[in-house]
Design an enzyme around this catalytic site. Sequence first.
Site, PDB file in Angstrom:
ATOM      1  CD  GLN A 148     -10.524   0.974 -20.354  1.00 57.05           C
ATOM      2  OE1 GLN A 148     -10.912   1.745 -21.051  1.00 57.05           O
ATOM      3  NE2 GLN A 148      -9.957   0.772 -18.794  1.00 57.05           N
TER       4      GLN A 148
ATOM      5  CG  HIS B 119     -13.093   2.936 -25.500  1.00 59.40           C
ATOM      6  ND1 HIS B 119     -13.200   4.298 -25.878  1.00 59.40           N
ATOM      7  CD2 HIS B 119     -14.014   3.045 -23.981  1.00 59.40           C
ATOM      8  CE1 HIS B 119     -13.634   4.924 -24.446  1.00 59.40           C
ATOM      9  NE2 HIS B 119     -13.526   4.051 -23.955  1.00 59.40           N
TER      10      HIS B 119
ATOM     11  CD  GLU C 296     -14.974   2.216 -20.328  1.00 56.00           C
ATOM     12  OE1 GLU C 296     -15.853   2.663 -19.491  1.00 56.00           O
ATOM     13  OE2 GLU C 296     -13.895   2.637 -21.153  1.00 56.00           O
TER      14      GLU C 296
ATOM     15  CD  GLU D  71     -12.648   3.038 -17.527  1.00 56.91           C
ATOM     16  OE1 GLU D  71     -11.326   2.791 -16.504  1.00 56.91           O
ATOM     17  OE2 GLU D  71     -12.186   3.430 -18.177  1.00 56.91           O
TER      18      GLU D  71
ATOM     19  CD  GLN E  99     -12.173   6.389 -17.503  1.00 58.33           C
ATOM     20  OE1 GLN E  99     -11.446   6.077 -18.645  1.00 58.33           O
ATOM     21  NE2 GLN E  99     -13.413   6.824 -16.839  1.00 58.33           N
TER      22      GLN E  99
ATOM     23  CG  ASP F 178     -10.330   8.198 -22.548  1.00 59.92           C
ATOM     24  OD1 ASP F 178     -10.079   9.338 -23.615  1.00 59.92           O
ATOM     25  OD2 ASP F 178     -11.310   7.877 -22.220  1.00 59.92           O
TER      26      ASP F 178
ATOM     27  CB  SER G 296      -8.756   4.987 -19.647  1.00 60.77           C
ATOM     28  OG  SER G 296      -9.187   6.417 -20.440  1.00 60.77           O
TER      29      SER G 296
END
Length: 756
Positions: A141, A143, A170, A221, A296, A335, A362
């Site tokens: 995933q 950011h 995200e 999430e 998460q 993350d 994440s």
Amino acid sequence: MRSKRFERLEARPINKETFITPWPEVGLATMQSPYDPAPDIEIRDGAIVRMDGVAAADFDLVERFIALHAIDTRVAPRAMATPAVEIARMIVDINVPRGAVLEIVSGCTPAKLVAVINEMNVLEMMMGLAKMRARRTPANQAHVTNRKENPALLAADAAEAALRGFAEVETTAAVARYAPLNALALLVGSQTGRPGVLTQCAVEEATNLKLGFKGLTSYSETLSVYATERAFVDGDDTPWSKSFLAAAYASRGIKTRFTSGAGAPALMGHAQQRSMLYLEARSLLATRAAGSQGSQNGSISCIALPESLPDGVRVVLAENLIAMLLGMEVAAGNDALSSHSDIRKAAKLMLQFIPGTDFITSGYGAIARPDNMFGGGNFDVTELDDWHVLQRDLRIDGGIVPVDEARVLAVRERAVRALQAVFAALGVPPIDGDEIDAAVGAFDSDDMADRDRVADITAAQRLLDGETTVVDVIAALDRAGFRDVAASILEMQRQRVIGDYLQPAAIFDADFHVLSALTDANDYRGPGTGYRLDGARWKAIQDLPRAWDPRQYGARLARGAATPWLIETGPARTGTRPEVVVAVGPSFGASIEHTLGGLAHEDVLAALVAGIEGEGLPARIVRIHHTSDCAFIGHAGAQLAGSGIAIGVQAKGTTVIHRHDLLPLDNLELFAQAPNIDLATYRDIGRNAALHALHKPAAPIPVRSDNTVRLRLIVQTTLMHLKETECVERDRAPAELHVATTHAAAPPVADSAVGA
């Protein structure tokens, strides 16, 4: 007096961090607090009346929720009676199916889960991750945020992240009212980069839910779950309200993950003397009980707190494993910025990277760290190439693939132009040509001009409060000619109606096939089973844009003189007068024209001869055909020198001063790091060789040492030496050489261009 070594150590990045001893009374203990309860359970008429030392009448709301909804009371008596070490061995044993582990764990209380984990070391937990993750295929995933909330840059960065292979992207908002525009930019950009990428905008839950209802996001999430009643109360929540919210998302086809992590209750002041792992076990059981398909976890933004304590990184791995043991998708943290030390960051990452998780991070920062509005980010866009190489080194799928610059620039531009068309159709302040150009090539938001933030926020609020939905976005894209992007976004809405991607650990591939715990179940059972990186995926991961074909290197080495400049005049004779022989290797000045450091062989030879002649001795040049080894080249030359002194030079520039009565692997002076030898040093080598021949004192020549030379140039060294070794003629005697006076030399080959 102070130790200079200790002073240097104190300045190391690792020592910018805080380390403390445990204080279990306030929850500052990672895995084994003396106040953690012993596992037990009592069941009457199918209901739990006692759990982990607490009677049902005394349950807090988290314990009551877990007892009612998280534990399978049919399995619990067997699970609780099974020794913790036996369950731990089941987790590691490749002969025990994943399903058998899931079944017995379904009857475990929080304290029992902790007891099982406490039997396992880090390696065993990593083996557990490989076997117990829900989805067979690992993913990642990203950011995508920026400080200026610039929508053009968000769209471009989202498109690049999708192109690189991130399965989810995200964003968030520094100013909450920007959320609709950020979500829209992310949606358009991601679907331009690759169809099927899931997106979310992490903001307050009511706003997040509304964005999902409008079709601008596809997962969430942001649903925080807490381990203690007091923490839930402070958060104005209960496990039941979280369950209701998860159901609201699911009713609109929006995938959800709950968020928790080690250290959060202690940070909130509500740890109740329990260890971080015990409290996280409670959070994860509550997550499963609420019906969330995944978690998460991995300490997330609290990571520096457990890392200040013993077992700080181990507890993060442990909580990831517990979530998997409960059958949930795991977005495994990695993350939030976890360390000043690159070594420590990488070590922490490897615990999830090597075995694989549903989402290894994440939120990998697919943007520059200063633009990461999730708190800095553990890894950012400057470390993408490191990630690519780790995948290639270990043959591990870390969820992304290398891409070349031209493809990135093209997809970034298309994404911004698509968003420009949507903004124009929806009446959002426009994206102009200069903004497009800046966003396409930008590194971070510093490369972007400021927009009218008041106008953007006004448009964002109108988008949130009005009747505009994703259908209007699709129509705008279709009218503007971005039909493939429109089709991808439309398909995302169709998939929401179908609902298959609400399955545990679900993602889409580029053809909108659902990969989940049901359709792509993890079947790892030891060697030869489970996910294996091969075929087209392995080809894509190993295809680094900077990787070059070593077969072409020889042709680059051979591009050289228009005419030969070292002419053989016959067999080399043994000298009878004071002299220094310069013995060159088989390909020096012939099939190879430059040293590893890029110096022309003609210039190197001229510098050596000038140094010798400067001391009043003649230099004689010979070629050694029977070996490519520098020591043996120099030794062979010394046998021919009237003085017994010779300089041996390989084509790559490695040089030795040798004497006839020394063993071949002994020498007077060795200059091994060819890239660090300049022409002035070669001249000094010639001078020292002459001094040795004249039996005069010769101080050793200092040469700059660079420990990175081998790291940077070992491949070029290997290929150059291979080329020279191919020219070896074992039975051919040394030959006298004459330097031609006219010669058109080729330009030097710079180190950085050597593999181009």
